[in-house]
Design a protein around this motif. Sequence first.
Motif, PDB file in Angstrom:
ATOM      1  N   PHE A 147     -14.080 -12.217  21.175  1.00 49.51           N
ATOM      2  CA  PHE A 147     -15.426 -12.260  21.640  1.00 49.51           C
ATOM      3  C   PHE A 147     -15.300 -12.664  23.140  1.00 49.51           C
ATOM      4  O   PHE A 147     -15.732 -11.906  24.020  1.00 49.51           O
ATOM      5  CB  PHE A 147     -16.449 -13.526  21.108  1.00 49.51           C
ATOM      6  CG  PHE A 147     -17.589 -13.751  21.877  1.00 49.51           C
ATOM      7  CD1 PHE A 147     -18.558 -12.908  21.866  1.00 49.51           C
ATOM      8  CD2 PHE A 147     -17.515 -14.906  22.451  1.00 49.51           C
ATOM      9  CE1 PHE A 147     -19.845 -13.259  22.611  1.00 49.51           C
ATOM     10  CE2 PHE A 147     -18.802 -15.182  23.195  1.00 49.51           C
ATOM     11  CZ  PHE A 147     -19.906 -14.340  23.334  1.00 49.51           C
ATOM     12  N   TYR A 148     -14.504 -13.604  23.615  1.00 47.82           N
ATOM     13  CA  TYR A 148     -14.254 -13.949  24.958  1.00 47.82           C
ATOM     14  C   TYR A 148     -13.557 -12.443  25.842  1.00 47.82           C
ATOM     15  O   TYR A 148     -13.901 -12.314  26.925  1.00 47.82           O
ATOM     16  CB  TYR A 148     -13.428 -15.049  25.112  1.00 47.82           C
ATOM     17  CG  TYR A 148     -14.018 -16.420  24.678  1.00 47.82           C
ATOM     18  CD1 TYR A 148     -15.263 -16.697  24.925  1.00 47.82           C
ATOM     19  CD2 TYR A 148     -13.329 -17.396  24.010  1.00 47.82           C
ATOM     20  CE1 TYR A 148     -15.902 -17.889  24.294  1.00 47.82           C
ATOM     21  CE2 TYR A 148     -13.917 -18.363  23.446  1.00 47.82           C
ATOM     22  CZ  TYR A 148     -15.191 -18.564  23.782  1.00 47.82           C
ATOM     23  OH  TYR A 148     -15.807 -19.905  23.287  1.00 47.82           O
ATOM     24  N   ARG A 149     -12.723 -11.979  25.016  1.00 46.95           N
ATOM     25  CA  ARG A 149     -11.932 -11.007  25.574  1.00 46.95           C
ATOM     26  C   ARG A 149     -13.083  -9.843  25.938  1.00 46.95           C
ATOM     27  O   ARG A 149     -13.097  -9.240  26.995  1.00 46.95           O
ATOM     28  CB  ARG A 149     -11.014 -10.401  24.869  1.00 46.95           C
ATOM     29  CG  ARG A 149     -10.078  -9.022  25.328  1.00 46.95           C
ATOM     30  CD  ARG A 149      -9.023  -8.576  24.186  1.00 46.95           C
ATOM     31  NE  ARG A 149      -9.606  -7.963  23.262  1.00 46.95           N
ATOM     32  CZ  ARG A 149      -9.458  -8.545  21.879  1.00 46.95           C
ATOM     33  NH1 ARG A 149      -9.130  -9.776  21.741  1.00 46.95           N
ATOM     34  NH2 ARG A 149     -10.179  -7.965  20.968  1.00 46.95           N
ATOM     35  N   ARG A 150     -13.946  -9.411  24.799  1.00 40.49           N
ATOM     36  CA  ARG A 150     -14.936  -8.349  25.153  1.00 40.49           C
ATOM     37  C   ARG A 150     -15.920  -8.711  26.395  1.00 40.49           C
ATOM     38  O   ARG A 150     -16.356  -7.837  26.925  1.00 40.49           O
ATOM     39  CB  ARG A 150     -15.774  -8.113  23.722  1.00 40.49           C
ATOM     40  CG  ARG A 150     -14.750  -7.497  22.680  1.00 40.49           C
ATOM     41  CD  ARG A 150     -15.646  -6.987  21.520  1.00 40.49           C
ATOM     42  NE  ARG A 150     -16.014  -8.099  20.714  1.00 40.49           N
ATOM     43  CZ  ARG A 150     -15.151  -8.707  19.715  1.00 40.49           C
ATOM     44  NH1 ARG A 150     -14.199  -8.243  19.558  1.00 40.49           N
ATOM     45  NH2 ARG A 150     -15.880  -9.578  19.274  1.00 40.49           N
ATOM     46  N   LYS A 194     -15.178 -10.645  29.044  1.00 40.89           N
ATOM     47  CA  LYS A 194     -14.543 -10.343  30.041  1.00 40.89           C
ATOM     48  C   LYS A 194     -14.152  -9.078  30.525  1.00 40.89           C
ATOM     49  O   LYS A 194     -14.199  -8.721  31.713  1.00 40.89           O
ATOM     50  CB  LYS A 194     -12.866 -11.043  29.948  1.00 40.89           C
ATOM     51  CG  LYS A 194     -12.333 -11.134  31.374  1.00 40.89           C
ATOM     52  CD  LYS A 194     -10.816 -11.700  30.990  1.00 40.89           C
ATOM     53  CE  LYS A 194      -9.973 -11.866  32.412  1.00 40.89           C
ATOM     54  NZ  LYS A 194      -8.859 -12.425  32.037  1.00 40.89           N
ATOM     55  N   GLN A 195     -14.143  -8.130  29.524  1.00 39.81           N
ATOM     56  CA  GLN A 195     -14.038  -6.354  29.732  1.00 39.81           C
ATOM     57  C   GLN A 195     -15.502  -6.150  30.177  1.00 39.81           C
ATOM     58  O   GLN A 195     -15.587  -4.857  30.419  1.00 39.81           O
ATOM     59  CB  GLN A 195     -13.202  -5.840  28.514  1.00 39.81           C
ATOM     60  CG  GLN A 195     -11.846  -6.339  28.408  1.00 39.81           C
ATOM     61  CD  GLN A 195     -11.471  -5.620  26.996  1.00 39.81           C
ATOM     62  OE1 GLN A 195     -12.045  -4.995  26.127  1.00 39.81           O
ATOM     63  NE2 GLN A 195     -10.103  -5.929  26.857  1.00 39.81           N
ATOM     64  N   GLY A 196     -16.448  -6.621  29.806  1.00 36.69           N
ATOM     65  CA  GLY A 196     -18.011  -6.301  30.166  1.00 36.69           C
ATOM     66  C   GLY A 196     -18.340  -5.178  29.104  1.00 36.69           C
ATOM     67  O   GLY A 196     -19.044  -4.208  29.324  1.00 36.69           O
ATOM     68  N   ALA A 197     -17.946  -5.197  27.767  1.00 35.35           N
ATOM     69  CA  ALA A 197     -18.212  -4.444  26.818  1.00 35.35           C
ATOM     70  C   ALA A 197     -19.876  -4.421  26.481  1.00 35.35           C
ATOM     71  O   ALA A 197     -20.289  -5.632  26.600  1.00 35.35           O
ATOM     72  CB  ALA A 197     -17.471  -4.790  25.416  1.00 35.35           C
ATOM     73  N   ALA A 198     -20.129  -3.434  26.058  1.00 39.63           N
ATOM     74  CA  ALA A 198     -21.681  -3.377  25.582  1.00 39.63           C
ATOM     75  C   ALA A 198     -21.919  -4.114  24.496  1.00 39.63           C
ATOM     76  O   ALA A 198     -23.044  -4.995  24.358  1.00 39.63           O
ATOM     77  CB  ALA A 198     -22.090  -1.926  25.416  1.00 39.63           C
ATOM     78  N   LYS A 199     -21.119  -4.178  23.374  1.00 44.29           N
ATOM     79  CA  LYS A 199     -21.328  -5.261  22.123  1.00 44.29           C
ATOM     80  C   LYS A 199     -20.250  -6.062  22.393  1.00 44.29           C
ATOM     81  O   LYS A 199     -19.105  -5.838  22.265  1.00 44.29           O
ATOM     82  CB  LYS A 199     -21.192  -4.227  20.921  1.00 44.29           C
ATOM     83  CG  LYS A 199     -22.027  -3.188  20.873  1.00 44.29           C
ATOM     84  CD  LYS A 199     -22.088  -2.572  19.647  1.00 44.29           C
ATOM     85  CE  LYS A 199     -23.391  -1.463  19.253  1.00 44.29           C
ATOM     86  NZ  LYS A 199     -23.078  -0.919  17.970  1.00 44.29           N
ATOM     87  N   LYS A 200     -20.737  -7.494  22.323  1.00 47.51           N
ATOM     88  CA  LYS A 200     -19.890  -8.564  22.819  1.00 47.51           C
ATOM     89  C   LYS A 200     -19.497  -9.020  21.258  1.00 47.51           C
ATOM     90  O   LYS A 200     -18.159  -9.450  21.108  1.00 47.51           O
ATOM     91  CB  LYS A 200     -20.571  -9.576  23.520  1.00 47.51           C
ATOM     92  CG  LYS A 200     -20.991  -9.313  24.608  1.00 47.51           C
ATOM     93  CD  LYS A 200     -20.038  -8.797  25.704  1.00 47.51           C
ATOM     94  CE  LYS A 200     -20.645  -8.775  26.991  1.00 47.51           C
ATOM     95  NZ  LYS A 200     -21.893  -7.580  27.388  1.00 47.51           N
ATOM     96  N   GLY A 201     -20.207  -9.123  20.296  1.00 47.17           N
ATOM     97  CA  GLY A 201     -19.518  -9.245  18.770  1.00 47.17           C
ATOM     98  C   GLY A 201     -19.508 -10.853  18.739  1.00 47.17           C
ATOM     99  O   GLY A 201     -18.261 -11.143  18.378  1.00 47.17           O
ATOM    100  N   TYR A 202     -20.429 -11.662  18.896  1.00 47.33           N
ATOM    101  CA  TYR A 202     -20.176 -13.181  18.605  1.00 47.33           C
ATOM    102  C   TYR A 202     -20.266 -13.497  17.413  1.00 47.33           C
ATOM    103  O   TYR A 202     -20.855 -12.781  16.559  1.00 47.33           O
ATOM    104  CB  TYR A 202     -21.647 -13.841  19.185  1.00 47.33           C
ATOM    105  CG  TYR A 202     -21.379 -15.225  19.203  1.00 47.33           C
ATOM    106  CD1 TYR A 202     -20.698 -15.887  20.380  1.00 47.33           C
ATOM    107  CD2 TYR A 202     -22.050 -16.138  18.233  1.00 47.33           C
ATOM    108  CE1 TYR A 202     -20.675 -17.264  20.033  1.00 47.33           C
ATOM    109  CE2 TYR A 202     -21.882 -17.460  17.922  1.00 47.33           C
ATOM    110  CZ  TYR A 202     -21.177 -18.023  19.256  1.00 47.33           C
ATOM    111  OH  TYR A 202     -20.963 -19.513  19.390  1.00 47.33           O
ATOM    112  N   PRO A 203     -18.958 -14.114  16.864  1.00 49.17           N
ATOM    113  CA  PRO A 203     -18.819 -14.673  15.482  1.00 49.17           C
ATOM    114  C   PRO A 203     -20.135 -14.986  14.602  1.00 49.17           C
ATOM    115  O   PRO A 203     -20.868 -15.685  15.128  1.00 49.17           O
ATOM    116  CB  PRO A 203     -17.715 -15.623  15.795  1.00 49.17           C
ATOM    117  CG  PRO A 203     -17.027 -15.436  16.977  1.00 49.17           C
ATOM    118  CD  PRO A 203     -18.132 -14.912  17.658  1.00 49.17           C
TER     119      PRO A 203
END
Length: 325
Positions: free
Chosen positions: A89-92, A94-103
Amino acid sequence: MKLTFRYPVYPTKTQETTLFEWLDHLCELQNSARHDRKVAWETEGERVSCNDQQRKLTVAREKYDDFREVPQDMQVCALERTDKAFDGFYRRCKQGAAKKGYPRHRKRIKSMSWKLRKQKVRDKSTGEYKRVRDNPIRETAWRHDRLKVPKLGEVKIYMHRPLQGDPTGVTLVKKASGWYAHITCELPDTPKVEPTQAIAVDMGTTHYLTTSEGEKEDNPRWYRQAEGLTRKHSKDLSRKKLGSNRRKKQQHKLALHHERTANKRKDFIGKLVYKLYHHKENNVLVAEDLRVSNMVKNKYLSKSISDASWAIFCLGQSSLDGLGT
């Protein structure tokens, strides 16, 4: 290199009851670890590490009996799984992904893992001590060998193929068809292949693939074949009363139908790969770089593309070779 070998496991009714209790406990542990991280970030703006939660686990095992009944290795692996989800989640973010995917909060889990520890063993010939991992399998003269499970004892396991390499971890998985043990082994890295004979393939939906030699493989369309029976099972499930035993039986029947469909697809892909690599004596396969995640956005072809499972064919061959059926 790591390979995972899958074997069917046959626990007794008493052992199965204990395994279900452990699954419920590990599910609550993962949700508690997720909640602890969420509260710490919202109130103090700090990140909770996996080591911090393992120290809290040690205190809980000394204080509560229900924590001591579950093997500590499985609890540690559950905390590491939560930590891995937050790292993604933190990596996404940081990358600025559209879907962060929080656990997300887990209603149930269907697998439990533990790592195999190393012990000092003395070599009789040299007299030196070496650190060797415990062998999770005890071989017998009967059809079924025995899998050593912490705090549970030995469980029947059918070793239909020998293990390769050094076992490092075991995962027990509950599926609709029964229990399975996934044993992860470390193998030496495969040497670089010198291309001597290559073959190119073109993936499609009408034909599963067309080779550079002009040969075509028909697309079985496993999901399309099972779609009628899937609809029937789903309609029967919707008629059952919530919480009733008949609804649970129908849920199991629907899950078993989906699992059989997936197994047929994996079996077809595995045999096709064997035909291209071994029967045809090719050591290099060339395929186009397909952006499947973008292609499935087409509402007219999304179901057919997902049913074909091109990503498994192109990228997942090492895992298919390691998983036994």
